[in-house]
Scaffold this active site. Structure first.
Site, PDB file in Angstrom:
ATOM      1  N   ALA A   1      18.940 -99.039 -24.001  1.00  0.00           N
ATOM      2  CA  ALA A   1      18.053 -99.055 -22.828  1.00  0.00           C
ATOM      3  C   ALA A   1      16.956-100.112 -22.902  1.00  0.00           C
ATOM      4  CB  ALA A   1      17.378 -97.702 -22.596  1.00  0.00           C
ATOM      5  N   GLY A   2      16.704-100.707 -21.750  1.00  0.00           N
ATOM      6  CA  GLY A   2      15.563-101.604 -21.592  1.00  0.00           C
ATOM      7  C   GLY A   2      15.842-103.066 -21.900  1.00  0.00           C
TER       8      GLY A   2
ATOM      9  N   GLY B   1      16.391 -99.440 -17.565  1.00  0.00           N
ATOM     10  CA  GLY B   1      16.395-100.268 -16.356  1.00  0.00           C
ATOM     11  C   GLY B   1      15.230-101.232 -16.227  1.00  0.00           C
TER      12      GLY B   1
ATOM     13  N   LYS C   1      26.833 -89.163 -25.383  1.00  0.00           N
ATOM     14  CA  LYS C   1      25.525 -89.812 -25.357  1.00  0.00           C
ATOM     15  C   LYS C   1      24.564 -88.786 -24.787  1.00  0.00           C
ATOM     16  CE  LYS C   1      22.701 -93.249 -23.113  1.00  0.00           C
ATOM     17  NZ  LYS C   1      22.565 -94.401 -22.213  1.00  0.00           N
TER      18      LYS C   1
ATOM     19  N   ASN D   1      23.288-101.768 -19.570  1.00  0.00           N
ATOM     20  CA  ASN D   1      23.985-101.646 -18.298  1.00  0.00           C
ATOM     21  C   ASN D   1      23.368-102.560 -17.242  1.00  0.00           C
ATOM     22  OD1 ASN D   1      25.276 -98.775 -16.436  1.00  0.00           O
ATOM     23  ND2 ASN D   1      25.067-100.855 -15.770  1.00  0.00           N
ATOM     24  N   THR D   2      22.105-102.249 -16.869  1.00  0.00           N
ATOM     25  CA  THR D   2      21.479-102.933 -15.738  1.00  0.00           C
ATOM     26  C   THR D   2      21.420-104.446 -15.923  1.00  0.00           C
ATOM     27  OG1 THR D   2      20.113-100.948 -15.570  1.00  0.00           O
ATOM     28  CG2 THR D   2      19.483-102.800 -14.187  1.00  0.00           C
TER      29      THR D   2
END
Lengths: 253, 65
Positions: A181-182, A154, A93, A203-204
């Site tokens: 992401a996001g 995040g 990645k 992830n977050t």
């Protein structure tokens, strides 16, 4: 269904391993999500790395190492080479960060690193924006997967530029694409899948939820629902109402 | 000789990267290495000699998104 450098994934969910309350919660969240890819980073060995590596390998899913935190092509290339040596995978990645506040990719460094790594046989998953010209350059460099951002890493804002993502998806019908992401909610993930993306990476949203295991399961269900919806050919939206109940046979009252 | 390992000064007696890794307790560990900012593959650790002032990075799997 598009594949990822020849690999067909069991689930279109890629899940990160950072910011969980504990390794045990991370592991439980992983199992609950059904994710088929796990992302990891490389950091200085300070005594935790060996045990953590064991947990990652025990998940039995594809490992996607990242170059997170790299701000130059040179750093990212060296990190990628180290990742291949450590994890024994060509997958990388590729993140080359261009701005400290937005964590937005540096398109110039990203392309430079992608060109070098593709030439060295890496299977590059570039973290990119929804910019079509950059996407074309990455494909020309040898990338067979693109990972446009939903919104800043995040942030949990979801799909910040649906128009841009939609046009990017339509412009490269043969390239596997992951919204990376996001994402903050399962509905964001379902939205991306309904738009025809092949997977999402997050992830977050899971790790920082009050109940990461339940949220992991919610995301697992959402990507399945979204993928199924995309394959079921959604109806076109319209501006005006159209009655779904037939008017014929209605009583004269 | 004095080298820098993960940003910390160390005095080591081993002469190759493999010997120094073993000396620091990473003989069997799954790690990736870079020497003076250049990637150093596993396979080259036995034959790579270290010199005073070298900077060795020893990385492992860590949490990431």
């Amino acid at each position: 269904m598009r594949d990822f450098y020849g690999v067909t994934l069991d689930s279109p969910l890629m899940l990160g391993t950072a910011q969980y309350p504990s390794p045990a919660v991370m592991e439980a969240a992983f199992r609950a999500s059904g994710a088929s890819v796990v992302t990891v980073s490389l950091r200085r060995e300070g005594g935790q790395g060996q045990a953590f590596g064991e947990i990652i390998r025990s998940l039995g899913v594809h490992i996607l190492p990242n170059t997170a935190g790299c701000h130059s092509a040179r750093e990212a290339i060296t990190t990628a080479r180290m990742a291949r040596d450590l994890f024994e995978t060509d997958w990388i990645k590729l993140e080359v960060i261009g701005h400290a506040d937005t964590l937005q990719p540096d398109p110039f460094g990203l392309l430079e690193a992608a060109e070098t790594l593709c030439a060295e046989g890496f299977k590059v998953f570039p973290y990119t924006t929804e910019d079509q010209v950059l996407a074309q350059r990455l494909v020309d460099a040898g990338c067979r997967v693109l990972m446009p951002w939903g919104s800043p890493i995040g942030s949990g804002l979801g799909l910040n530029n649906r128009y841009g993502l939609k046009t990017l998806r339509a412009a490269f019908p043969d390239v596997a694409m992951v919204v990376d992401a996001g994402l903050g909610l399962p509905s964001h993930a379902a939205d991306a899948m309904e738009m025809g993306f092949d997977a999402v990476l997050l992830n977050t949203a899971v790790a920082q939820a009050g109940d990461p295991v339940a949220m992991a399961r919610a995301f697992g269900l959402a990507v399945q629902a979204g993928a199924l919806a995309a394959s079921a050919d959604p109806m076109p939206p319209r501006e005006m109402a159209a009655p779904s109940t037939p008017l014929i046979g209605k009583a004269w009252l | 000789m004095k080298i820098d390992v993960n940003g910390e000064g160390k005095t080591v007696t081993g002469t190759t990267v493999s010997e120094v890794l073993a000396e620091l307790g990473w003989g069997e560990a799954r790690v990736a290495t870079a020497l003076n900012s250049e990637f150093l593959p596993k396979a080259a650790r036995d034959s790579t000699a270290l010199k005073d002032g070298d900077r060795l990075e020893v990385l492992a799997a860590m949490q990431g998104g």
